[in-house]
Design an enzyme around this catalytic site. Structure first.
Site, PDB file in Angstrom:
ATOM      1  N   ASP A 201       0.994  -1.561   0.100  1.00 24.76           N
ATOM      2  CA  ASP A 201      -0.358   0.464  -0.204  1.00 24.76           C
ATOM      3  C   ASP A 201       1.090   1.212  -0.308  1.00 24.76           C
ATOM      4  O   ASP A 201       1.879   1.241   0.912  1.00 24.76           O
ATOM      5  CB  ASP A 201      -1.345  -0.128   0.992  1.00 24.76           C
ATOM      6  CG  ASP A 201      -2.602   1.032   1.294  1.00 24.76           C
ATOM      7  OD1 ASP A 201      -2.868   0.781   0.409  1.00 24.76           O
ATOM      8  OD2 ASP A 201      -1.943   1.839   1.910  1.00 24.76           O
ATOM      9  N   GLU A 256       2.029  -0.420  -4.935  1.00 26.64           N
ATOM     10  CA  GLU A 256       0.451   0.510  -5.104  1.00 26.64           C
ATOM     11  C   GLU A 256       1.314   1.482  -5.208  1.00 26.64           C
ATOM     12  O   GLU A 256       1.887   2.458  -4.069  1.00 26.64           O
ATOM     13  CB  GLU A 256       0.012   0.707  -4.323  1.00 26.64           C
ATOM     14  CG  GLU A 256      -1.828   1.474  -4.683  1.00 26.64           C
ATOM     15  CD  GLU A 256      -1.752   2.756  -3.635  1.00 26.64           C
ATOM     16  OE1 GLU A 256      -3.140   2.874  -3.783  1.00 26.64           O
ATOM     17  OE2 GLU A 256      -1.682   2.541  -2.178  1.00 26.64           O
TER      18      GLU A 256
END
Ligand code: NOJ
Length: 510
Positions: A201, A256
């Site tokens: 993330d 990401e």
């Protein structure tokens, strides 16, 4: 590393656990629910799943606010449920990636509870604290999800703490080696449990300039997390990569990197010593338009190719309106499936796109996400019954449109369904070395049409996508056989030279 690691030819399927399937009747999907539907995934033909967070969490950001990285939230089950899911998935040939959320924790994480307890707490420096006065945040950064300041004033200790997302998601201080060591322990915990890798993330935000300089005035108000690009992150990723590569079995790091510039994204592959793969979001935001897509493909080739970096492609996820909804018709979503699964790179599917699901319409009183992303997170309908295969008719979010027909059971029995199209495309990818790993060459095509050739040694495929709603003649030289058609028509027969409106074809040499 072997010359072609598994993740280059893989198709990876994202499960958002809350919405996949509930097993215990609380209206929220869970790990046991995911285990029960592994057969759907092996039948479909995906190679790996990525599980969005299932860790202990107060759920302010639906699991992206973690309060214990090494345990399963009771809402999703137990570590035993996780182990069963991984063991059964891997036994069916499906690898398992988990989400790693290293940029921030929940404000309820014991690390932050300690950190905010006093200025001289040993964990104070695990987060990003700055002096100031309550009327003026330390810099002009904007938080995602709230669009307010990326800082919250702590009354008790009279300092500000940084949060690139919600105030309940304080940013960790990766300049502190103890933070990195603790996160490496988390990574080892899951690797030792047998996971095949991580989706990381907000990868690009880990490194921070200790001066925390203001964003330029013209970018004030833009969420800082979408422009943060600090060189310190690269060394952090190299150390993480060494840790992961030290494990047997080609574990993978998928970042990401939410920077809407492919050249910036490519830098996060390093010299083959940082991320194995990164999401590249500009194509997700590109309109349904042949020349826009041609540019995105050319850009990916130009930026990733020379680095030996392997591209990825994604059209939908839990943060964005589903592409079936964005593109506006089932025909376009079908053509998009042909595109997604035949480009050079690793495709990511978001659970439910194989059913052609649209975003749910969420009445105001049922909105729960602070970022307004509920529509794409609607529960998956598994069959045509009123509870659609869930133990309750009323899960945590409303059903997506047309669940009586857009569901796994009905579509499996219908040879012309979106689901069956995805299955044929995934099978074609597996069977063709050119599709799985070959080069890509953009071909000349009439306006509104995108055409490319994939090639590896003697294996060749051509893909033609008609973005316009009108039929177009596309001359392709030698003779071709229709291997997969987005509308299902003419498969196995010769390519006629005409492409229907909003239609795509995968062609094999005749
Ligand atoms: C990206 C995740 O995909 C999103 O769902 C989340 O809100 C933010 N990162 C913050 O963790």
């Amino acid at each position: 590393m072997s010359p072609t690691p598994w993740w280059r030819s893989a198709a990876i399927y994202q499960i958002y656990p809350r919405s996949f399937l509930d097993s215990n009747g609380d209206g929220v999907g869970d790990l046991e629910g995911a285990r029960r539907r592994l057969e759907h995934l092996s039948w479909l033909g995906v190679d790996a799943v990525w599980l969005s967070p299932f860790y202990r969490s107060p759920m302010r950001d639906f699991g992206y606010d973690v309060s214990d990285y090494c345990d399963v939230d009771p809402l999703f089950g137990t570590l035993d449920d996780f182990d069963s899911l991984v063991a059964e998935a891997q036994a069916q040939g499906i690898r398992v990636l988990v989400d790693l959320v290293p940029n921030h924790t929940s404000d309820q994480h014991p690390w932050f509870v300690e950190s905010r307890a006093s200025r001289d707490n040993p964990k104070r420096d695990w987060y990003v604290w700055r002096d100031g006065t309550p009327d003026r945040p330390p810099n002009n950064w904007t938080a995602s999800l709230t669009n307010g300041p990326a800082w919250t004033w702590d009354e008790k200790t009279e300092q500000w703490y940084l949060h690139l997302f919600l105030p309940e998601q304080p940013d960790l201080n990766w300049a502190n080696p103890d933070v990195e060591a603790a996160m490496h322990d988390v990574v080892r915990f899951w690797l030792d449990r047998g996971v095949d890798g991580f989706r990381i993330d907000v990868t690009h935000a880990l490194g921070k300039d200790p001066r925390l300089p203001d964003d330029p005035p013209q970018l004030a108000g833009v969420p800082h997390s979408s422009i943060h690009d600090d060189p310190r992150t690269h060394a952090i990723l190299r150390r993480l990569r060494r840790l992961v590569d030290g494990y047997p079995g080609e574990r993978v790091l998928v970042g990401e990197v939410y920077l809407l510039d492919t050249s910036l994204v490519a830098a996060y592959y390093g010299q083959g010593d940082e991320l194995h793969l990164s999401f590249n979001f500009p194509p997700l935001y590109a309109p349904w338009d042949a020349s826009a897509w041609r540019d995105e493909i050319a850009m990916a080739e130009a930026e990733f190719g020379p680095r030996g970096a392997w591209p990825t492609w994604v059209l939908s996820n839990h943060d964005n309106v589903r592409h079936r909804t964005r593109y506006g018709s089932e025909a376009r979503a079908r053509a998009a499936a042909v595109l997604l699964l035949t480009l050079r790179g690793t495709p990511f599917l978001y659970a439910g796109e194989e059913l052609g699901l649209q975003d749910a319409v969420i009445p105001p009183e049922r909105v729960v996400d602070p970022g307004g992303r509920d529509g794409c997170r609607a529960p998956l309908p598994w069959d045509a019954t009123p509870s659609h295969g869930w133990p309750t008719t009323d899960p945590w979010l409303p059903w997506p449109p047309d669940p009586e027909t857009n569901n796994a059971e009905v579509e499996r029995l219908d040879a012309s369904s979106m689901l069956q199209l995805y299955r044929r495309l995934l099978a074609a990818r597996r069977a063709s070395p050119a599709l799985a790993g070959g080069d890509i060459e953009l071909l000349t095509a009439p306006e509104g049409v995108l055409a490319y050739e994939r090639r590896l040694a003697g294996d060749r495929r051509v893909v033609v996508v008609n973005f316009s709603d009108e039929p177009v003649d596309v001359f392709l030289g030698s003779s071709w056989t229709v291997e997969v058609a987005s509308d299902g028509s003419g498969e196995g027969g010769p390519y006629s030279g005409t492409l229907g409106g909003s239609t795509a074809l995968l062609l094999a040499p005749a």
